[in-house]
Design an enzyme around this catalytic site. Structure first.
Site, mmCIF file in Angstrom:
data_model
loop_
_atom_site.group_PDB
_atom_site.id
_atom_site.type_symbol
_atom_site.label_atom_id
_atom_site.label_comp_id
_atom_site.label_asym_id
_atom_site.label_seq_id
_atom_site.Cartn_x
_atom_site.Cartn_y
_atom_site.Cartn_z
ATOM 1 N N LEU A 65 0.814 -1.246 0.007
ATOM 2 C CA LEU A 65 0.001 0.041 0.042
ATOM 3 C C LEU A 65 0.812 1.295 0.070
ATOM 4 O O LEU A 65 2.076 1.187 0.358
ATOM 5 C CB LEU A 65 -0.922 -0.086 1.140
ATOM 6 C CG LEU A 65 -1.829 -1.215 1.150
ATOM 7 C CD1 LEU A 65 -2.418 -1.557 2.661
ATOM 8 C CD2 LEU A 65 -2.919 -1.069 0.289
ATOM 9 N N PRO A 66 0.268 2.332 -0.180
ATOM 10 C CA PRO A 66 1.178 3.596 -0.522
ATOM 11 C C PRO A 66 1.887 4.062 0.932
ATOM 12 O O PRO A 66 2.810 4.392 0.759
ATOM 13 C CB PRO A 66 0.095 4.684 -1.053
ATOM 14 C CG PRO A 66 -1.061 3.837 -1.618
ATOM 15 C CD PRO A 66 -1.174 2.655 -0.781
ATOM 16 N N LYS A 171 15.143 -0.097 5.321
ATOM 17 C CA LYS A 171 14.753 0.690 4.265
ATOM 18 C C LYS A 171 14.785 2.212 4.174
ATOM 19 O O LYS A 171 15.587 3.007 3.405
ATOM 20 C CB LYS A 171 13.402 0.430 3.865
ATOM 21 C CG LYS A 171 12.508 1.146 2.889
ATOM 22 C CD LYS A 171 12.840 0.677 1.539
ATOM 23 C CE LYS A 171 12.190 1.507 0.237
ATOM 24 N NZ LYS A 171 12.658 0.959 -0.828
#
Ligand code: NAD
Length: 296
Positions: A65-66, A171
């Site tokens: 998802l965004p 990340k």
């Protein structure tokens, strides 16, 4: 394996295709119906709601998802996954979100008996299509080992980074460094060229000297230096400026919570924010060199 997948966009779509190609049975959901239809023609089955997916006989649900608000809505919302999912169904969120939100969702899932991993990726849409993504995974070793064969059908490097949230930590740290190194290469290349160096010769020197990095030797932002880099095609494709800006926001927010200075990360965020405000948000992030060369 019967796998549920929510979020069928630029990344999720090709990831689903690779899961189908590996022989898995897919039940899919997205608010954007054309994305669902495209994957139904490729062999996936669709469900009408998140609740239907949670109550189906899937063994694993993957989300792509965004941003954190979407992840929280899909997992923790009134009609979200955790409201109706049976214990034991495994969960993997591959969206890029802040580590604190990832830990909040994972903890809620674990409490009701659903093992959860955060597994953000790098490698972009090209890596998603080729099945060569890098997955940075947070969660228990046992859950990581169980998920490994499925992740290997979508990626090449699958790295266990530690407890829940640590995939997101890896990340944001990597992408903050990437932004800083790209800006550094852009600055050095444009200075050298303005002083009379040939860009290819300068890049050659940097790439056999101590300034070498991925942004200089694989993804050099100066046009004409590397065939195949976004700089060679007007900065189209690649990793968008607005996605980099999003990841820098995650890094500086996380730093604020930790009361840790990220001085260069904050400068990088401001530069990308300015560049995006100038209308360049859709260009590859290496286009930041335009801030130095003055090109439009
Ligand atoms: P995208 O916007 O193309 O796709 C997201 C999808 O989620 C859309 O189809 C949207 O309709 C769907 N969605 C949103 N809310 C939903 C909801 N409540 N229920 C169901 N579906 C919902 O985004 P993307 O480019 O595929 O990126 C997904 C994630 O991967 C982001 O977190 C991004 O930062 C990360 N990522 C992207 C890239 C890249 O190059 N695109 C690279 C690495 C990581």
């Amino acid at each position: 394996m019967h796998i549920g997948f929510i979020g069928l966009g630029n990344m999720g779509g090709p990831m689903v295709r690779n899961l189908l190609a590996a022989g898995h049975q897919l039940s899919i959901f997205d608010l954007f119906k054309p994305a669902v239809e495209a994957l139904r023609s490729a062999g996936a089955s669709s469900v009408d709601s998140i609740t239907d997916l949670a109550q189906s006989d899937v063994e694993l649900i993957i989300t792509m998802l965004p941003a954190a608000s979407h992840v929280k809505a899909v997992y923790l919302g009134e009609k979200g996954l955790l409201a109706s999912i049976a214990p034991g169904i495994r969960l993997i969120d591959s969206s890029t979100i802040d580590p604190m939100s990832a830990r909040e969702v994972a903890s809620a899932a674990q409490q009701q008996g659903n093992p959860m991993l955060d597994a953000p990726v790098s490698g972009g849409t090209g890596g998603a299509e080729a099945g060569t993504l890098t997955f940075m995974v947070g969660g228990s070793v046992a859950d990581f080992n169980t998920a490994l064969p499925v992740l290997q059908t979508m990626g090449k490097n699958i790295v266990h980074c530690g407890a829940a949230g640590n995939g997101q930590v890896a990340k944001v740290a990597n992408n903050m460094l990437l932004a800083i190194s790209m800006i550094g290469v852009a600055e050095a290349m444009s200075l050298g060229v303005s002083l009379g160096m040939d860009p290819k010769t300068l890049a050659g020197v940097i790439n056999t000297s101590s300034g070498r990095c991925w942004s200089s030797d694989t993804y050099n932002p100066y046009p004409g230096v590397i065939n195949g880099a976004p700089a060679a095609r007007g900065y189209s494709g690649g990793f968008g400026t607005d996605l980099m800006l999003k990841d820098l926001g995650l890094a500086t927010d996380a730093a604020k919570q930790q009361k840790k200075p990220v001085i260069l990360g904050a400068v990088a965020q401001q530069l990308y924010q300015t560049f995006s405000a100038q209308g360049h948000g859709a260009l590859d992030f290496s286009a930041i060199i335009k801030m130095y060369t003055g090109e439009d």
